[in-house]
Scaffold this motif. Structure first.
Motif, PDB file in Angstrom:
ATOM      1  N   LEU A 130       0.844  -1.189   0.000  1.00  0.00           N
ATOM      2  CA  LEU A 130       0.000   0.000   0.000  1.00  0.00           C
ATOM      3  C   LEU A 130       0.889   1.252   0.000  1.00  0.00           C
ATOM      4  O   LEU A 130       1.716   1.431   0.897  1.00  0.00           O
ATOM      5  N   GLY A 131       0.732   2.083  -1.015  1.00  0.00           N
ATOM      6  CA  GLY A 131       1.526   3.293  -1.140  1.00  0.00           C
ATOM      7  C   GLY A 131       2.999   3.032  -1.400  1.00  0.00           C
ATOM      8  O   GLY A 131       3.850   3.867  -1.066  1.00  0.00           O
ATOM      9  N   VAL A 132       3.309   1.898  -2.045  1.00  0.00           N
ATOM     10  CA  VAL A 132       4.703   1.493  -2.225  1.00  0.00           C
ATOM     11  C   VAL A 132       5.511   2.505  -3.037  1.00  0.00           C
ATOM     12  O   VAL A 132       6.720   2.677  -2.822  1.00  0.00           O
ATOM     13  N   PHE A 133       4.864   3.203  -3.973  1.00  0.00           N
ATOM     14  CA  PHE A 133       5.580   4.163  -4.815  1.00  0.00           C
ATOM     15  C   PHE A 133       5.215   5.608  -4.461  1.00  0.00           C
ATOM     16  O   PHE A 133       5.431   6.517  -5.257  1.00  0.00           O
ATOM     17  N   SER A 134       4.652   5.835  -3.286  1.00  0.00           N
ATOM     18  CA  SER A 134       4.130   7.165  -2.947  1.00  0.00           C
ATOM     19  C   SER A 134       5.237   8.213  -2.845  1.00  0.00           C
ATOM     20  O   SER A 134       5.051   9.364  -3.263  1.00  0.00           O
ATOM     21  N   SER A 135       6.391   7.855  -2.273  1.00  0.00           N
ATOM     22  CA  SER A 135       7.465   8.850  -2.130  1.00  0.00           C
ATOM     23  C   SER A 135       7.988   9.288  -3.489  1.00  0.00           C
ATOM     24  O   SER A 135       8.232  10.484  -3.719  1.00  0.00           O
ATOM     25  N   GLU A 136       8.137   8.335  -4.424  1.00  0.00           N
ATOM     26  CA  GLU A 136       8.595   8.687  -5.769  1.00  0.00           C
ATOM     27  C   GLU A 136       7.517   9.455  -6.524  1.00  0.00           C
ATOM     28  O   GLU A 136       7.816  10.368  -7.295  1.00  0.00           O
ATOM     29  N   ALA A 137       6.245   9.079  -6.305  1.00  0.00           N
ATOM     30  CA  ALA A 137       5.141   9.777  -6.960  1.00  0.00           C
ATOM     31  C   ALA A 137       5.055  11.220  -6.492  1.00  0.00           C
ATOM     32  O   ALA A 137       4.725  12.127  -7.270  1.00  0.00           O
ATOM     33  N   ALA A 138       5.356  11.462  -5.206  1.00  0.00           N
ATOM     34  CA  ALA A 138       5.307  12.829  -4.670  1.00  0.00           C
ATOM     35  C   ALA A 138       6.361  13.705  -5.341  1.00  0.00           C
ATOM     36  O   ALA A 138       6.129  14.891  -5.605  1.00  0.00           O
ATOM     37  N   LYS A 139       7.528  13.133  -5.624  1.00  0.00           N
ATOM     38  CA  LYS A 139       8.578  13.901  -6.295  1.00  0.00           C
ATOM     39  C   LYS A 139       8.199  14.214  -7.742  1.00  0.00           C
ATOM     40  O   LYS A 139       8.461  15.304  -8.248  1.00  0.00           O
ATOM     41  N   ILE A 140       7.601  13.254  -8.388  1.00  0.00           N
ATOM     42  CA  ILE A 140       7.204  13.446  -9.786  1.00  0.00           C
ATOM     43  C   ILE A 140       5.973  14.338  -9.881  1.00  0.00           C
ATOM     44  O   ILE A 140       5.834  15.148 -10.807  1.00  0.00           O
ATOM     45  N   GLY A 141       5.073  14.210  -8.924  1.00  0.00           N
ATOM     46  CA  GLY A 141       3.770  14.874  -8.955  1.00  0.00           C
ATOM     47  C   GLY A 141       2.691  13.823  -9.066  1.00  0.00           C
ATOM     48  O   GLY A 141       2.719  12.992  -9.994  1.00  0.00           O
ATOM     49  N   LEU A 142       1.764  13.809  -8.095  1.00  0.00           N
ATOM     50  CA  LEU A 142       0.770  12.747  -8.048  1.00  0.00           C
ATOM     51  C   LEU A 142      -0.070  12.706  -9.321  1.00  0.00           C
ATOM     52  O   LEU A 142      -0.316  11.630  -9.887  1.00  0.00           O
ATOM     53  N   GLY A 143      -0.515  13.898  -9.796  1.00  0.00           N
ATOM     54  CA  GLY A 143      -1.337  13.924 -11.009  1.00  0.00           C
ATOM     55  C   GLY A 143      -0.597  13.363 -12.205  1.00  0.00           C
ATOM     56  O   GLY A 143      -1.140  12.560 -12.976  1.00  0.00           O
ATOM     57  N   THR A 144       0.664  13.772 -12.360  1.00  0.00           N
ATOM     58  CA  THR A 144       1.468  13.269 -13.481  1.00  0.00           C
ATOM     59  C   THR A 144       1.685  11.771 -13.354  1.00  0.00           C
ATOM     60  O   THR A 144       1.590  11.019 -14.339  1.00  0.00           O
ATOM     61  N   THR A 145       1.967  11.305 -12.143  1.00  0.00           N
ATOM     62  CA  THR A 145       2.209   9.877 -11.925  1.00  0.00           C
ATOM     63  C   THR A 145       0.987   9.045 -12.288  1.00  0.00           C
ATOM     64  O   THR A 145       1.101   8.000 -12.945  1.00  0.00           O
ATOM     65  N   MET A 146      -0.188   9.495 -11.863  1.00  0.00           N
ATOM     66  CA  MET A 146      -1.402   8.724 -12.130  1.00  0.00           C
ATOM     67  C   MET A 146      -1.745   8.711 -13.609  1.00  0.00           C
ATOM     68  O   MET A 146      -2.454   7.826 -14.079  1.00  0.00           O
ATOM     69  N   ASN A 147      -1.256   9.684 -14.372  1.00  0.00           N
ATOM     70  CA  ASN A 147      -1.478   9.691 -15.813  1.00  0.00           C
ATOM     71  C   ASN A 147      -0.410   8.905 -16.561  1.00  0.00           C
ATOM     72  O   ASN A 147      -0.688   8.237 -17.554  1.00  0.00           O
ATOM     73  N   VAL A 148       0.844   8.977 -16.069  1.00  0.00           N
ATOM     74  CA  VAL A 148       1.935   8.251 -16.728  1.00  0.00           C
ATOM     75  C   VAL A 148       1.762   6.747 -16.526  1.00  0.00           C
ATOM     76  O   VAL A 148       2.017   5.954 -17.445  1.00  0.00           O
ATOM     77  N   GLY A 149       1.325   6.350 -15.343  1.00  0.00           N
ATOM     78  CA  GLY A 149       1.181   4.927 -15.036  1.00  0.00           C
ATOM     79  C   GLY A 149       0.413   4.158 -16.097  1.00  0.00           C
ATOM     80  O   GLY A 149       0.928   3.189 -16.670  1.00  0.00           O
ATOM     81  N   PRO A 150      -0.834   4.556 -16.411  1.00  0.00           N
ATOM     82  CA  PRO A 150      -1.565   3.843 -17.464  1.00  0.00           C
ATOM     83  C   PRO A 150      -0.948   4.035 -18.851  1.00  0.00           C
ATOM     84  O   PRO A 150      -1.037   3.150 -19.700  1.00  0.00           O
ATOM     85  N   SER A 151      -0.323   5.188 -19.076  1.00  0.00           N
ATOM     86  CA  SER A 151       0.164   5.494 -20.419  1.00  0.00           C
ATOM     87  C   SER A 151       1.321   4.610 -20.838  1.00  0.00           C
ATOM     88  O   SER A 151       1.446   4.266 -22.017  1.00  0.00           O
ATOM     89  N   VAL A 152       2.197   4.214 -19.900  1.00  0.00           N
ATOM     90  CA  VAL A 152       3.331   3.377 -20.294  1.00  0.00           C
ATOM     91  C   VAL A 152       2.841   2.027 -20.813  1.00  0.00           C
ATOM     92  O   VAL A 152       3.387   1.472 -21.771  1.00  0.00           O
ATOM     93  N   TYR A 153       1.788   1.500 -20.172  1.00  0.00           N
ATOM     94  CA  TYR A 153       1.209   0.246 -20.658  1.00  0.00           C
ATOM     95  C   TYR A 153       0.572   0.453 -22.028  1.00  0.00           C
ATOM     96  O   TYR A 153       0.725  -0.391 -22.930  1.00  0.00           O
ATOM     97  N   VAL A 154      -0.127   1.574 -22.189  1.00  0.00           N
ATOM     98  CA  VAL A 154      -0.798   1.860 -23.467  1.00  0.00           C
ATOM     99  C   VAL A 154       0.223   1.968 -24.593  1.00  0.00           C
ATOM    100  O   VAL A 154      -0.001   1.459 -25.701  1.00  0.00           O
ATOM    101  N   PHE A 155       1.366   2.608 -24.341  1.00  0.00           N
ATOM    102  CA  PHE A 155       2.371   2.732 -25.391  1.00  0.00           C
ATOM    103  C   PHE A 155       2.998   1.376 -25.722  1.00  0.00           C
ATOM    104  O   PHE A 155       3.378   1.125 -26.867  1.00  0.00           O
TER     105      PHE A 155
END
Length: 760
Positions: A130-155
């Motif tokens: 639970l929240g395993v990538f939260s610290s890295e997501a905070a550095k990147i930006g939560l909104g950006t992270t939640m959008n990049v996550g699905p996009s890498v699979y889509v690409f």
């Protein structure tokens, strides 16, 4: 009126005579002798060999092997030519596609829980991921992270779609299915390991991209079914059916199963279990492909030459027209332009994740149930798409996009979660319906020899636009909107409020420049534009009338059985009481044999009256008018937009009509006598007293169609106009019949007691 009679495509008699397909039947052997068991096992083994021989196609046939091994060729041919066997294979590939989709859907609901921090999480939950990538997501930006996550699979899936056509040529479609399934299993396992062993968000995203590289199953499914069903209408129905099984089931089962999997050891303590379950599902799908999905043919080398012998008769003449026209590529490109606007404005899930989470805490607390309800929407959307798509995929795609755009605009209005989610789901249903219509349109547009490649390109283009969409409108509009504080009634002093912070990749000068709801309005405009892009395709896919589903009455069934029996015994058969459908099939069969439409004695009025047949004729008339009106519209459509084979079939009948002898005086006499006696019997008086009125009545009921009808030299060129006029006449007679019946019923129910003089 004879122009409207007899033009109808008969059923394919070859389908009726196909060898019974391989079917596995489960049975209990308790109390059965060993001999019976042995016999059953021998039968099962023999039937299994039929399917396994077809599966041997994966190894490729050489021309000399085909020539010397007719048993294997006929086994594959039997499997692919029998409608029931085809449906068996479609069911299997639909299950394979469902397992493939379900693996990915299982993982979708857990993504927000991997990237967000949870201050009140227990150590057990943290250890579970639970929240395993939260610290890295905070550095990147939560909104950006939640959008990049699905996009890498889509690409990754985009690359898989681009590679699908190459795989089909290299290892065949069955081989491609095996690559997607077993390769996907490895990808899911690696994603699970990256999370459980905390290899970091970068490694996790890399394995998500790698998993996407094995997500080409949808392109292979479309290509496989397109090859099995060359006919456009049948192919569209089978594609929608297969997708109609896969998407709803995956979306319905996935979120619920995901919740159970991550709750195995307590609330959210096994976050990566869905990835391992996805790997298992991919293995199951691969095994099904290995043993139950035959290779249709490989498109390279000697195997393609041999397999062409199997599928040559299936290639539609309509494909030749598409190649000759040279417009099909331009039409496909138009669908991609529409896909750009549709995907750029896509975001039912983005709305929920980026808006619903902030505005409505209930959405965040119940996200997997919110996600699961999307499956219910898809179950409603796909049948709706199929029904309208059969009429015109272009009009269906445009219509659904426009409705979706309107609903997107309305999502701005709600102030509570229930109407908000209702509009989101309603929008999503029309979005899915529009997407299914657009996908099938590309398959219909593309010639058979180009279809594999274009299906892969189409999936890739859509995935590319879907992958970049979160980086366009969301940061441009949503991140720069002025909104909040949310949720309503939050306590800012306790730090429980969300406000717009302009966490955007765009210049800070845009911060707060857009009012709340701009994002939804922008996506609505983009979706609206997508619908307008389909308008030039309306001419290519005009509104098609659906064939009437005709259910014969007992009388009609008995008449057909008597006719067939007489024909079997070498007689002519009585067509007098055949239904319009059966009568037209008889005439079409005669046309194929170079014979004119069947003729029969008109009979006399006294015979019909004394035999009590007048009411029977009227009873038949309603069904005759309904069927002929519906079917004539279908014939006119086929004459203008059908395949060359359909046009040839109708032209054969037109020539058959023109070859018939003109009516003689002997033909006219019983007809005129019957008409005269009916007028007298029905109480219409003497026509000589009002000849002008009677002539007008006849010309109104029987308007001018074409001088001398089918015996006019121009009939062949004007047949579509003649048929359309005949259809209007049939529709008018049907309305007249209903109006007369209603008026007579009203008059018969009128009693003198119901008449009152005003003032008394």
């Amino acid at each position: 009126m004879s122009a409207a009679a007899g033009v109808r495509g008969g059923e394919n008699e070859n389908d009726k005579n196909d060898t019974t397909p391989f079917v596995l039947k489960a049975s209990s052997h308790s109390g059965v002798s060993s001999v019976a068991v042995s016999n059953k096992w021998s039968t099962l083994k023999r039937r299994s060999n039929v399917l396994l021989n077809a599966v041997e196609n994966l190894k490729g046939y050489k021309p000399d092997v085909v020539a010397n091994n007719k048993s294997k060729l006929s086994a594959s041919e039997t499997l692919m030519r029998s409608p029931r066997s085809k449906m068996f294979v479609v069911a299997i590939v639909a299950i394979v596609n469902t397992c493939d989709l379900l693996g990915e859907v299982l993982t979708m609901p857990i993504m927000p829980y991997l990237y967000q921090s949870f201050p009140f999480a227990t150590q057990k939950q943290i250890n579970g991921g639970l929240g395993v990538f939260s610290s890295e997501a905070a550095k990147i930006g939560l909104g950006t992270t939640m959008n990049v996550g699905p996009s890498v699979y889509v690409f990754g899936a985009l690359c898989a779609s681009l590679m699908s056509a190459g795989y089909h040529k290299w290892i065949g479609k069955r081989g491609a299915f095996l690559v997607w399934t077993f390769g996907g299993a490895v990808g899911f396992l690696l994603c699970g390991f990256a999370g459980d062993y905390k290899w970091g968000i970068g490694v996790f995203w890399f394995f998500r991209f790698a998993t996407g590289l094995f997500a080409g199953g949808e392109a292979t499914l479309s290509s496989y079914i397109a090859e099995m069903f060359p006919d456009n209408a049948e192919r569209s129905q089978m594609l929608a059916t297969a997708q109609g099984v896969s998407f709803p089931f995956a979306l319905l089962i996935g979120p619920v199963s995901s919740g159970f999997l991550i709750d195995l050891n307590g609330k959210y303590t096994t976050m990566f279990a869905p990835f391992y379950a996805g790997a298992l599902l991919e293995v199951v799908a691969g095994v099904l492909v290995l043993f139950c999905v035959p290779e249709l043919h490989k498109e390279s080398g000697a195997s393609s030459d041999a397999s062409a012998a199997l599928t040559k008769s299936d290639s539609t003449a309509g494909d030749e027209v598409k190649v000759q026209s040279g417009n099909w590529r331009r039409h496909v490109y138009l669908t991609w332009v529409a896909a750009f606007f549709a995907e750029i404005g896509e975001g039912a899930l983005n709305h929920v994740q980026n808006i619903g989470f902030i505005r409505y805490p209930w959405v965040g607390n119940n996200f997997r149930w919110v996600f699961m309800l999307f499956s219910v929407v898809v179950m409603v959307a796909l049948p709706m798409a199929l029904n309208v798509m059969q009429r015109s995929p272009a009009i269906a795609a445009a219509l659904f996009r426009w409705i979706s755009a309107i609903l997107l605009g309305l999502i701005v209005l709600p102030t509570s979660v229930v109407p908000y989610l209702f509009l989101v789901y309603l929008h999503y249903s029309f979005k899915i319906a529009g997407q299914v219509s657009a996908d099938n349109m590309v398959v219909d547009l593309t010639p058979a020899e180009e279809r594999d490649k274009m299906i892969g390109y189409d999936k890739a283009i859509n995935q590319f636009f879907n992958g970049i969409s979160p980086f366009l409108f969301i940061p441009m509009f949503l991140d720069n909107e002025k909104w909040g504080p949310y949720p309503k009634g939050c306590n800012a002093a306790e730090g429980m409020c969300f406000v717009s912070q302009c966490a955007s990749i765009y210049p800070k000068s845009l911060c707060g420049k857009f009012p709340e709801g701009t994002f939804l309005i922008a996506t609505a405009v983009a979706t609206l534009l997508a619908g307008f892009v389909y308008v030039p395709l309306f001419k290519r896919f005009p509104w098609k009338p659906l064939e009437m589903e005709y259910k014969p009455t007992e009388e009609e069934t008995a008449a057909k059985e008597a006719y067939d029996k007489a024909k079997d015994e070498g007689g002519a058969g009585d067509v007098s009481w055949l239904s319009s459908k059966d009568y037209m099939e008889v005439n079409l069969e005669r046309a194929k044999n170079g014979l004119p439409p069947v003729e029969m004695p008109f009979g006399t009025f006294d015979e019909d009256r004394s035999a009590g047949q007048l009411e029977k004729i009227k009873r038949y008339a309603k069904r005759d008018f309904e069927y002929m009106s519906k079917q004539t519209s279908v014939w006119v459509y086929m004459m203008k937009h059908g395949t060359p084979e359909e046009k040839k079939e109708i032209m054969m009948f037109i020539e058959s009509m023109m070859s018939a002898d003109p009516p003689t005086d002997a033909d006219k006499k019983p007809f005129l006598e019957w008409l005269w006696l009916w007028l007298q019997y029905a109480g219409y008086g003497n026509p000589s007293q009002s000849p002008r009125v009677w002539k007008a009545i006849f010309m109104t009921v029987f308007p001018f169609i074409l001088e001398n009808g089918e015996h006019n030299p121009e009939f062949k060129e004007k047949a579509d106009e003649v048929f359309m006029k005949a259809e209007h006449i049939m529709s008018g007679l049907l309305k007249m019949e209903r109006a007369n019946e209603k008026a007579l019923n009203a008059a018969s129910n009128l009693s003198w007691r119901s008449i009152r003089i005003r003032g008394l």
